[in-house]
Design a protein around this motif. Structure first.
Motif, PDB file in Angstrom:
ATOM      1  N   ASN A 100       0.840  -1.202   0.000  1.00 29.60           N
ATOM      2  CA  ASN A 100       0.000   0.000   0.000  1.00 29.60           C
ATOM      3  C   ASN A 100       0.875   1.253   0.000  1.00 29.60           C
ATOM      4  OD1 ASN A 100      -2.603  -1.397   0.240  1.00 29.60           O
ATOM      5  ND2 ASN A 100      -1.834  -1.996   2.259  1.00 29.60           N
ATOM      6  N   TRP A 101       0.627   2.136  -0.959  1.00 27.18           N
ATOM      7  CA  TRP A 101       1.421   3.345  -1.123  1.00 27.18           C
ATOM      8  C   TRP A 101       0.528   4.576  -1.024  1.00 27.18           C
ATOM      9  CZ3 TRP A 101       6.662   3.739  -3.407  1.00 27.18           C
ATOM     10  CH2 TRP A 101       7.325   2.499  -3.470  1.00 27.18           C
ATOM     11  N   SER A 102       1.062   5.611  -0.418  1.00 25.75           N
ATOM     12  CA  SER A 102       0.399   6.909  -0.354  1.00 25.75           C
ATOM     13  C   SER A 102       1.424   7.979  -0.716  1.00 25.75           C
ATOM     14  CB  SER A 102      -0.154   7.162   1.056  1.00 25.75           C
ATOM     15  OG  SER A 102      -0.709   8.455   1.152  1.00 25.75           O
TER      16      SER A 102
ATOM     17  N   THR B 102      -2.314   0.424  -4.679  1.00 20.68           N
ATOM     18  CA  THR B 102      -1.856  -0.835  -4.096  1.00 20.68           C
ATOM     19  C   THR B 102      -1.021  -1.569  -5.131  1.00 20.68           C
ATOM     20  OG1 THR B 102      -3.870  -1.982  -4.812  1.00 20.68           O
ATOM     21  CG2 THR B 102      -3.853  -1.053  -2.590  1.00 20.68           C
TER      22      THR B 102
ATOM     23  N   THR C 262      -3.161   7.459  -3.892  1.00 18.89           N
ATOM     24  CA  THR C 262      -2.793   6.179  -3.293  1.00 18.89           C
ATOM     25  C   THR C 262      -2.902   5.086  -4.345  1.00 18.89           C
ATOM     26  OG1 THR C 262      -5.067   5.693  -2.612  1.00 18.89           O
ATOM     27  CG2 THR C 262      -3.677   6.873  -1.032  1.00 18.89           C
TER      28      THR C 262
ATOM     29  N   GLU D 163      -2.676  14.478  -3.343  1.00 21.89           N
ATOM     30  CA  GLU D 163      -2.436  13.164  -2.741  1.00 21.89           C
ATOM     31  C   GLU D 163      -3.082  12.068  -3.581  1.00 21.89           C
ATOM     32  OE1 GLU D 163      -2.884  10.770   1.548  1.00 21.89           O
ATOM     33  OE2 GLU D 163      -3.694  12.810   1.315  1.00 21.89           O
TER      34      GLU D 163
END
Length: 554
Positions: free
Chosen positions: A113-115, A172, A170, A168
């Motif tokens: 998981n990336w943000s 996966t 996000t 922002e």
């Protein structure tokens, strides 16, 4: 002291300088730091003009399409990446507000998981605000089957890319992928809005007049001569300090050096000062000349779809018939270091135990004899209707490569192999001829790493050959299931010590298989006028302009 002794001492000094220049490769020595803070000053008041010379002409202006190193010389000036590597191998943020890491919550502990948080207030050169939609579009464009993407490695593992806010997003990962951060560091972000209403995403305004967020704006181009860039005074980082940046093309390396010596060129870039000019260059008044290590290696690249190269015995014989030592000493003045692999010797992942090359004409002939390649009446070997005759290509005007070709041509003839020299101007040589594997063999310099990361999937994975229907830069059309297995295994492993063993094994497999015939690791001779500050060697990037935003005059 004899001239011979003077020459010998000169070479040793060059080799010492090369290793000193490569000291910036510290980032290749082990695991990378991902969350380095960096403070940036207010924008500069740009002034002055600088002429930067390349021996090749940038021709691919969309950075997400297949391209080579010289094109990135333009990209670093016009576009931005999310973050990048500094000379120590540490990440620093550019469009990103911070580099995502496990420590700052940007990456989950399992790597899935990336943000990503972006800077506020960044604009494109045409005044349009830069947002997370542009990042999402750029990442998804690389996966579009109708788009000619320069790379699919890593991106295809990204799922559910979601814009949370203008600053922002996000996503996966379908599986953990260790090189992902390094791949993002070499991904230039393009403006979504210029693709609106465009039927063919391969044909947009970016192909002729690129629009980025970078330190310089595209102003004009004179095909075959130069590109003129002007300062982006709304740039979001410190700089630029130059009002005008001219990227000039000088294909003949002797002419390029002469223009540097005369002062027509301020910074001499790719392919730099050739070793035969080094002794004089170091004495030039008002010039700074430095030898620096790079991650690029020189090789004879083979098109593995050609019937002449299908048999391992042929590749082994060709390698044994290359007199690397004489080429390095006589043509390159001992500056580069002989190598057996694509991995730079400063890398933590370098395999130092690979078999050492031996120039041996008798052995090469014996290999071909045993494999059943028989000389015909013309002296050229043949087997099953296939003659050991092929072309070899490189950049016209690169006199050292051209001399190396002639030397190799002679030693190949000694084993019954006919090599025709077939060179082209840079724009032709490194265009479709190279990208689509239209060549037989080439003399080529490549940096196949992803920054400081050892992943080379884009160049050596079987599925990455454009000639075989893939999306990548495997122009050798190399296919080896064991290499595919090791690349997949290495990309899924986050432990440097374990990855080291994987990539060392891969180097051993490729050294045995010889899809390219490795010659040497580059040490390049860089030069600029004394009133120029900012140019800095960076073994973790493919070309000098990685920090052109920092360059100054006076």
């Amino acid at each position: 002291m004899t001239d011979e002794k003077k020459h010998s001492a000169h070479l040793n000094r060059r080799q010492t300088l090369m290793m000193m220049g490569a000291a910036g490769a510290a980032g290749l020595m082990g695991p990378m730091a991902i969350g380095r803070d960096r403070a940036f000053a207010a924008n500069a008041d740009p002034s002055g003009q600088l002429v930067l010379a390349f021996s090749q002409e940038p021709t691919v202006f969309n950075p997400l399409m297949p391209h080579i190193e010289v094109d990135e010389g333009l990209y670093y000036a016009v576009y931005d990446t999310l973050f990048d590597f500094d000379p120590a191998g540490e990440f620093f943020p550019i469009l990103a507000a911070e580099v995502p890491s496990v420590a700052n919550g940007g990456i989950s502990a399992d790597g899935l998981n990336w943000s990503l948080k972006l800077k506020e207030g960044v604009t494109w050169h045409d005044g349009t605000p830069f947002t997370a939609e542009d990042v999402k579009f750029s990442l998804e464009l690389t996966m579009d089957p109708d788009f000619r993407s320069f790379r699919s490695t890593g991106y295809k593992l990204m799922e559910n890319i979601t814009v949370v806010s203008p600053t922002e997003l996000t996503w996966t990962m379908s599986e953990p992928f260790a090189p992902m951060a390094a791949i993002l560091a070499s991904t230039y972000i393009v403006p979504k809005h210029v693709f609106d209403g465009v039927a063919d995403k391969n044909d947009t305004i970016l192909n002729t007049a690129p629009i980025g967020t970078g330190p310089f704006k595209f102003k004009s181009r004179m095909a075959g001569d130069h590109i003129e860039l002007e300062a982006n005074k709304d740039y979001h980082m410190d700089g630029p300090f130059l009002e005008t940046l001219i990227i000039k093309y000088v294909p003949d390396l002797n002419v390029m050096y002469t223009q540097f010596k005369s002062g027509d060129i301020d910074v001499i870039g790719l392919q730099y000062i050739t070793p035969d000019h080094l002794e004089e260059a170091e004495k030039l008044e008002g010039k700074t000349v430095k030898v620096a290590g790079t991650a690029t290696f020189e090789s004879i690249g083979l098109n593995m779809t050609r019937p002449q190269f299908q048999e391992l015995a042929v590749r082994q014989a060709l390698y044994a018939a290359i007199d690397k030592t004489s080429i390095i000493d006589a043509l390159y003045y001992g500056v580069p270091t002989p190598t057996e692999t694509y991995m730079p010797q400063q890398s933590y992942y370098y395999n130092e135990s690979l078999p050492k090359h031996e120039f041996n004409i008798e052995k090469a002939n014996a290999i071909l004899d045993e494999a059943g390649w028989v000389k015909g009446s013309d002296g050229i070997r043949e087997k099953d209707g296939v003659k050991l005759s092929f072309s070899n290509s490189t950049t016209a005007g690169n006199h050292l490569r051209e001399q190396a070709q002639q030397f190799i041509q002679q030693t190949f003839a000694m084993i019954g192999v006919q090599m025709e020299i077939k060179n082209f101007p840079p724009a032709v040589m490194w265009g479709d001829y190279w990208m689509n594997s239209e060549f037989d063999s080439v003399v080529v310099g490549l940096n196949t790493l992803a920054g400081a990361d050892p992943d080379t999937s884009d160049y050596f994975m079987s599925t990455m050959s454009p000639a075989l229907g893939g999306s990548g830069q495997n122009t050798f059309a190399y296919q080896n299931p064991k290499v595919d297995e090791l690349l997949t295994k290495g990309a899924a492993n986050f432990v440097p010590e374990e990855r080291k063993a994987i990539y060392e094994e891969m180097q051993a497999v490729m050294r045995d298989d010889l899809p390219f015939l490795p010659m040497f690791q580059y040490a390049v001779i860089k030069g600029w006028k004394d009133d120029v500050t900012g140019p800095a060697p960076n073994v973790n990037n493919r070309i000098d302009t990685w920090n052109v935003r920092d360059w100054k005059r006076g």
